[in-house]
Design a protein around this motif. Sequence first.
Motif, short mmCIF file in Angstrom:
data_model
loop_
_atom_site.label_atom_id
_atom_site.label_comp_id
_atom_site.label_asym_id
_atom_site.label_seq_id
_atom_site.Cartn_x
_atom_site.Cartn_y
_atom_site.Cartn_z
N CYS A 40 -16.65 16.65 42.05
CA CYS A 40 -15.51 16.88 42.95
C CYS A 40 -14.15 16.97 42.49
CB CYS A 40 -15.61 15.41 43.82
SG CYS A 40 -16.91 15.14 44.84
N VAL A 41 -13.87 16.11 41.14
CA VAL A 41 -12.95 16.10 40.38
C VAL A 41 -12.68 17.82 40.00
CG1 VAL A 41 -11.46 15.22 38.44
CG2 VAL A 41 -12.60 13.70 40.25
N LEU A 42 -13.59 18.37 39.41
CA LEU A 42 -13.68 19.57 38.99
C LEU A 42 -13.15 20.57 39.77
CD1 LEU A 42 -13.85 21.31 36.15
CD2 LEU A 42 -16.38 21.76 36.91
N GLN A 43 -13.41 20.57 41.09
CA GLN A 43 -13.30 21.35 42.07
C GLN A 43 -11.70 21.21 42.36
OE1 GLN A 43 -16.31 21.91 45.40
NE2 GLN A 43 -17.46 20.69 43.84
N ARG A 44 -11.09 19.96 42.16
CA ARG A 44 -9.66 19.57 42.31
C ARG A 44 -8.90 20.43 41.17
NH1 ARG A 44 -9.21 13.30 43.58
NH2 ARG A 44 -10.62 13.09 45.28
N LEU A 45 -9.34 20.40 40.12
CA LEU A 45 -8.74 21.08 38.94
C LEU A 45 -8.96 22.41 39.13
CD1 LEU A 45 -7.40 21.00 36.28
CD2 LEU A 45 -9.66 20.86 35.13
N ILE A 46 -9.97 23.07 39.64
CA ILE A 46 -10.07 24.59 39.79
C ILE A 46 -9.09 25.08 40.95
CG2 ILE A 46 -11.59 26.45 40.63
CD1 ILE A 46 -13.73 24.84 39.37
N PHE A 47 -8.96 24.22 42.24
CA PHE A 47 -7.82 24.57 43.10
C PHE A 47 -6.53 24.55 42.55
CE2 PHE A 47 -11.07 23.14 46.46
CZ PHE A 47 -10.95 24.44 47.04
N GLY A 75 -11.71 35.04 39.16
CA GLY A 75 -12.58 34.11 38.05
C GLY A 75 -12.61 32.45 38.52
N LEU A 76 -11.51 31.89 38.59
CA LEU A 76 -11.65 30.55 39.01
C LEU A 76 -12.17 30.39 40.46
CD1 LEU A 76 -7.92 29.90 37.96
CD2 LEU A 76 -10.00 28.71 37.06
N SER A 77 -12.11 31.33 41.56
CA SER A 77 -12.71 31.09 42.72
C SER A 77 -14.26 30.99 42.37
CB SER A 77 -12.04 31.98 43.65
OG SER A 77 -10.65 31.99 43.97
N LEU A 78 -14.67 32.07 41.94
CA LEU A 78 -15.99 32.14 41.28
C LEU A 78 -16.60 30.96 40.68
CD1 LEU A 78 -16.61 35.77 40.85
CD2 LEU A 78 -16.98 34.76 43.07
N SER A 79 -15.78 30.35 39.60
CA SER A 79 -16.12 29.00 39.15
C SER A 79 -16.17 28.04 40.14
CB SER A 79 -15.20 28.74 38.12
OG SER A 79 -15.20 29.78 37.03
N GLY A 80 -15.23 27.92 41.17
CA GLY A 80 -15.44 26.93 42.03
C GLY A 80 -16.67 27.10 43.06
N VAL A 81 -16.91 28.31 43.39
CA VAL A 81 -18.12 28.40 44.23
C VAL A 81 -19.36 27.67 43.46
CG1 VAL A 81 -19.67 30.21 44.96
CG2 VAL A 81 -17.51 30.45 45.33
N THR A 146 -14.76 30.65 48.54
CA THR A 146 -15.27 31.81 49.16
C THR A 146 -14.11 32.64 49.56
OG1 THR A 146 -17.31 31.12 49.46
CG2 THR A 146 -16.93 33.23 50.34
N LEU A 147 -13.16 32.18 50.44
CA LEU A 147 -12.37 32.79 51.07
C LEU A 147 -10.99 33.24 50.01
CD1 LEU A 147 -10.47 33.63 53.48
CD2 LEU A 147 -9.48 31.38 53.26
N LEU A 148 -10.78 32.34 48.91
CA LEU A 148 -9.83 32.72 48.05
C LEU A 148 -10.43 33.93 47.21
CD1 LEU A 148 -8.86 29.07 46.89
CD2 LEU A 148 -7.32 30.77 47.97
N ALA A 149 -11.79 34.00 46.81
CA ALA A 149 -12.57 34.86 46.09
C ALA A 149 -12.00 36.42 46.89
CB ALA A 149 -13.89 34.85 45.85
#
Length: 161
Positions: A40-47, A75-81, A146-149
């Motif tokens: 969860c925290v990693l996804q916060r960082l990616i956002f 690249g970051l959006s795909l990492s988030g996915v 996905t929307l951001l990608a």
Amino acid sequence: MTATPQRPVLLWGVVGLCLAALAAALLTQHGFDMQPCAWCVLQRLIFLCIALAALIGLAWRAAPGQVLSALLMLGLSLSGVAAALWQHFVAAASSSCNLTLADRIISGLGLDGSLPEIFQPRASCAEAAVKLLGVPYEFWSLALFTLLAIVSLRMLMRRRG
């Protein structure tokens, strides 16, 4: 070549969506006691990183800046996915997130110690597997990533066209 008039609107929209996602995560954590796991925290960082990539595009209006911004966002959006899918299908089934990739990134950057109210994992992956409005929490992130990608791809395609 400068940015098209629509590009700043898209970039500001990306910044706003990412900050809104971070704000929602903090609200659910601190207001509703939905404690985050390392994923969860990693996804916060990616956002947050996606928002910074969009700010690069706003600051550097020349073509190289626009392409760099869109590529970073993609690249970051795909990492988030990938992180959201991993959280749902793999991490949620384990009782601990210790020493996972997400945990190593967060602790390696020192974010859990320097900004604990935002970036400190406080639950195991299994404990953090909750639903928000009947939908697994990580699927909300997945939808936004996905929307951001798609937005990033659209920006890149416009640049080529």
